[in-house]
Design a protein around this motif. Sequence first.
Motif, PDB file in Angstrom:
ATOM      1  N   ALA A  64      13.898  -9.820  15.221  1.00 44.10           N
ATOM      2  CA  ALA A  64      14.734  -9.001  16.104  1.00 44.10           C
ATOM      3  C   ALA A  64      14.626  -9.459  17.554  1.00 44.10           C
ATOM      4  O   ALA A  64      15.604  -9.380  18.314  1.00 44.10           O
ATOM      5  CB  ALA A  64      14.339  -7.532  15.974  1.00 44.10           C
ATOM      6  N   SER A 101      15.614  -4.342   7.623  1.00 40.07           N
ATOM      7  CA  SER A 101      15.977  -3.087   8.263  1.00 40.07           C
ATOM      8  C   SER A 101      14.770  -2.418   8.902  1.00 40.07           C
ATOM      9  O   SER A 101      14.796  -2.030  10.074  1.00 40.07           O
ATOM     10  CB  SER A 101      16.598  -2.147   7.222  1.00 40.07           C
ATOM     11  OG  SER A 101      16.718  -0.841   7.736  1.00 40.07           O
ATOM     12  N   THR A 138      19.251  -3.317  17.503  1.00 39.17           N
ATOM     13  CA  THR A 138      18.278  -3.307  16.403  1.00 39.17           C
ATOM     14  C   THR A 138      18.512  -2.125  15.468  1.00 39.17           C
ATOM     15  O   THR A 138      18.333  -2.244  14.258  1.00 39.17           O
ATOM     16  CB  THR A 138      16.837  -3.280  16.945  1.00 39.17           C
ATOM     17  OG1 THR A 138      16.697  -2.199  17.886  1.00 39.17           O
ATOM     18  CG2 THR A 138      16.501  -4.594  17.644  1.00 39.17           C
ATOM     19  N   ASN A 139      18.942  -0.982  16.018  1.00 40.10           N
ATOM     20  CA  ASN A 139      19.261   0.160  15.160  1.00 40.10           C
ATOM     21  C   ASN A 139      20.477  -0.131  14.286  1.00 40.10           C
ATOM     22  O   ASN A 139      20.520   0.238  13.110  1.00 40.10           O
ATOM     23  CB  ASN A 139      19.522   1.407  16.004  1.00 40.10           C
ATOM     24  CG  ASN A 139      18.256   1.951  16.640  1.00 40.10           C
ATOM     25  OD1 ASN A 139      17.148   1.664  16.185  1.00 40.10           O
ATOM     26  ND2 ASN A 139      18.404   2.721  17.708  1.00 40.10           N
ATOM     27  N   TYR A 185      13.710  -4.160  12.077  1.00 37.62           N
ATOM     28  CA  TYR A 185      14.529  -3.880  13.259  1.00 37.62           C
ATOM     29  C   TYR A 185      14.251  -2.486  13.804  1.00 37.62           C
ATOM     30  O   TYR A 185      14.180  -2.278  15.022  1.00 37.62           O
ATOM     31  CB  TYR A 185      16.007  -4.041  12.907  1.00 37.62           C
ATOM     32  CG  TYR A 185      16.479  -5.474  12.943  1.00 37.62           C
ATOM     33  CD1 TYR A 185      17.068  -6.003  14.082  1.00 37.62           C
ATOM     34  CD2 TYR A 185      16.331  -6.309  11.835  1.00 37.62           C
ATOM     35  CE1 TYR A 185      17.496  -7.317  14.121  1.00 37.62           C
ATOM     36  CE2 TYR A 185      16.756  -7.627  11.860  1.00 37.62           C
ATOM     37  CZ  TYR A 185      17.342  -8.124  13.007  1.00 37.62           C
ATOM     38  OH  TYR A 185      17.755  -9.429  13.043  1.00 37.62           O
ATOM     39  N   PHE A 186      14.088  -1.498  12.913  1.00 37.64           N
ATOM     40  CA  PHE A 186      13.745  -0.158  13.383  1.00 37.64           C
ATOM     41  C   PHE A 186      12.368  -0.155  14.047  1.00 37.64           C
ATOM     42  O   PHE A 186      12.165   0.514  15.064  1.00 37.64           O
ATOM     43  CB  PHE A 186      13.764   0.828  12.213  1.00 37.64           C
ATOM     44  CG  PHE A 186      15.142   1.225  11.779  1.00 37.64           C
ATOM     45  CD1 PHE A 186      16.085   1.655  12.700  1.00 37.64           C
ATOM     46  CD2 PHE A 186      15.516   1.170  10.441  1.00 37.64           C
ATOM     47  CE1 PHE A 186      17.366   2.020  12.303  1.00 37.64           C
ATOM     48  CE2 PHE A 186      16.788   1.537  10.037  1.00 37.64           C
ATOM     49  CZ  PHE A 186      17.714   1.963  10.973  1.00 37.64           C
ATOM     50  N   GLY A 199      19.376  -2.757  11.738  1.00 35.42           N
ATOM     51  CA  GLY A 199      18.464  -2.096  10.803  1.00 35.42           C
ATOM     52  C   GLY A 199      19.191  -1.198   9.826  1.00 35.42           C
ATOM     53  O   GLY A 199      18.890  -1.189   8.628  1.00 35.42           O
ATOM     54  N   THR A 200      20.177  -0.446  10.313  1.00 29.57           N
ATOM     55  CA  THR A 200      20.967   0.416   9.431  1.00 29.57           C
ATOM     56  C   THR A 200      21.765  -0.412   8.428  1.00 29.57           C
ATOM     57  O   THR A 200      21.896  -0.041   7.259  1.00 29.57           O
ATOM     58  CB  THR A 200      21.922   1.287  10.264  1.00 29.57           C
ATOM     59  OG1 THR A 200      21.156   2.069  11.191  1.00 29.57           O
ATOM     60  CG2 THR A 200      22.731   2.210   9.372  1.00 29.57           C
ATOM     61  N   SER A 249      10.276  -9.313  10.224  1.00 36.37           N
ATOM     62  CA  SER A 249      11.628  -8.952  10.635  1.00 36.37           C
ATOM     63  C   SER A 249      11.644  -8.386  12.051  1.00 36.37           C
ATOM     64  O   SER A 249      12.626  -8.543  12.783  1.00 36.37           O
ATOM     65  CB  SER A 249      12.212  -7.931   9.653  1.00 36.37           C
ATOM     66  OG  SER A 249      12.202  -8.439   8.337  1.00 36.37           O
ATOM     67  N   THR A 250      10.560  -7.737  12.457  1.00 32.75           N
ATOM     68  CA  THR A 250      10.445  -7.277  13.840  1.00 32.75           C
ATOM     69  C   THR A 250      10.433  -8.466  14.791  1.00 32.75           C
ATOM     70  O   THR A 250      11.057  -8.435  15.865  1.00 32.75           O
ATOM     71  CB  THR A 250       9.162  -6.445  14.011  1.00 32.75           C
ATOM     72  OG1 THR A 250       9.194  -5.328  13.124  1.00 32.75           O
ATOM     73  CG2 THR A 250       9.018  -5.945  15.435  1.00 32.75           C
TER      74      THR A 250
END
Length: 699
Positions: A460, A618, A185-186, A621-622, A189-190, A456-457
């Motif tokens: 993920a 992004s 996810t990082n 996901y973060f 997200g990036t 978006s979360t």
Amino acid sequence: MEIEKFNGVSFELCKLKMEDLLVDRDLWVAMTATSKPSGMKQEDWDLADKKARGCPKSCVRRATIAVLQPKQDGKLYDFFLYFSKNDIHGGLDFVLMQKINLQGELTKNSEESKHNSKFNELEGFVDWKGRPARKSSHGGKRAVYFVYAMTILDNLAFVGSIINLVTYFMMTMNMELAEAANTLTNFVGTTFLLSLVGGFISDCWLTRFKTAIFSILIQIAGYLVLLIQAHDKSLWPPQCDRRDLTAVCVKVSGGKSAMLFVGLYLVAIGNGGSRASLAPFGADQFDERDPDERGNVSHYFNMLFFCVTVGSTLGVTVLVWIQNYKGWDKGFGISAGVVFFGMICILLGCTSYRNRIPQTSPLTRILQVFVVAFKNRKLQVPENPEDLYERDDKEAILVTDRLLHTDQFKFLDKAAVETENGKGKSSWYLCSVTQVEEAKIIVRMMPIFASTVLMSTCLAQLQTFTVNQGVTMDRSMGKNFEIPAPSLAVIPLLFLNFMTPIYDRFVVPLARRFSGHESGITHLQRIGIGLVLSAISMAIAALVEVKRKNVAIEKGMEDFIPILMPPIPMSVFWLGFQYFVFGISDLFTYVGMLQFFYSEAPATMRSFATSFTFASLSMGYFLSSVFVSIINSATRNITGSHGWLHGHNINRNHLDLFYWFLAILSILNFFNYLFWSSWYKHKPVDLYEPSIKQSKEEI
């Protein structure tokens, strides 16, 4: 319109088109005679009236085209030439091209021919050699096919990789489930966050075409680094016997870990930059000042999403199968190869593109408004907005730049208050109304942007924990074939491959008849539908997880070890329900966000604004990583598994409670979105020119 017919041509269709334009711009107001509706403020009525004046102008032009012939009424012909020779903007190039089609080839080297040649050029756009782009030879539908090809190949490589990376992190790099999920996810997200950087660069430094090419090259380099590590086992951590429950697996570290993350984040930089530049680059191939081309923008974004689903379908099936059964080195190699081939496709169309000329940094323009407004904080804003400073039309690069004043965020209006110190100086001392409105637009977008993050979360989870669920379940399809767990995402993708063209070709035209909106429903309505469906998807995921765990408990398989033990006797297709509902949600929200941010953004910062779509992904996901870490910490001492999502054993965890948590948050977030979407004011473009009145009197 008072004139019903001219030269035997009925103006009824013209009147209907005028109504469509009013509805499309949210200017259709029911009233009696010429009185304003009761309950509407006078200033709101005056603003709507001023904005609506551009609609008759557009319809008069179309009516002129419909009846124009070289030998017809002289005054009407003079009226048409008035538009040509007085540089009146707002669709002029379209009018001139129609005139050429009606009259045939103009006399070479004549004054009128040179004038039409000038207005065949698209202001603010150049071709691949830096020459002015021409409507007749650049852009249009033929140009976006190359963008479609790149989109398919890019998503084949990227989605096919991220959907299965949790397995790679756990089985090859020896990460625990929560760490593997957070690493993924990082990384994703990036990737999407870096799209903001790509959008910024393509708006103010490089063209969108050049930004895309450079980004693709960086992305290929990242895949090659991952390919080298996946091929050479000496670059892996020590492998352990997973059949031994007491074995301690040493996760990747040191230089090997550095190599893994270098490869991942080169892909992140490249993919983020190409996503931010390609989507608006394709939309730039259609001229918003041309009524015929403007309607193609909605179709373009729908087809762009269709290409995303086609590429993703190939990724989660073909590429995932290669990764699992032929090796990750071959999987990364294919990813690098298809992205390289996509770059070749983009380069093949370079002679047919319209390239928007980069302008001033969008962040600088926004910052100038806040700085000047703060400097002028003690000044009074004039009661009449027309007393605020506005640039001369000749200073505008594009006609769509000129924006009308709105009443929101009145403090920022102080940046357009003329003072003795600001006259004749740069925008750090005095900003135009248009520049102030650009800043207001970005500020107004922020609550809409924030309201889409939670969806978006939820997405993920379908790429992390849902894949891990699938590993424990019966994935057999017939006697000799087993579905890779990450390939379950093909269920909604196949549905979307079928539904997206139907939605674009049949649902949108049908909805347009009732709503009058070019896209069938508004962009904000489309996003709202997607948010509701994402909440439903998480509720379904929680129910399916409860059933899966109950089956595992009944069969005494709580300590099931994937691959080494028989699967839980429950078909993996149960997970298809949550994938299916979320897939429909994505059809509405993803395209709605792209269209919303592109259409509402000022022309000079569309790449940057469109990248808000990917920045929302992004942040989601973060936020997923943050939720996992916080929930594990908060529940460490109250659960037997030392946290809802702790460790390798998903059967001992409480993933169902995490899904319920996201479902409840999604419902609350939807009501938050309803508030902000009803508060939002759409971009007020000035399409009215006072000189129209004079030209009508000449007729």
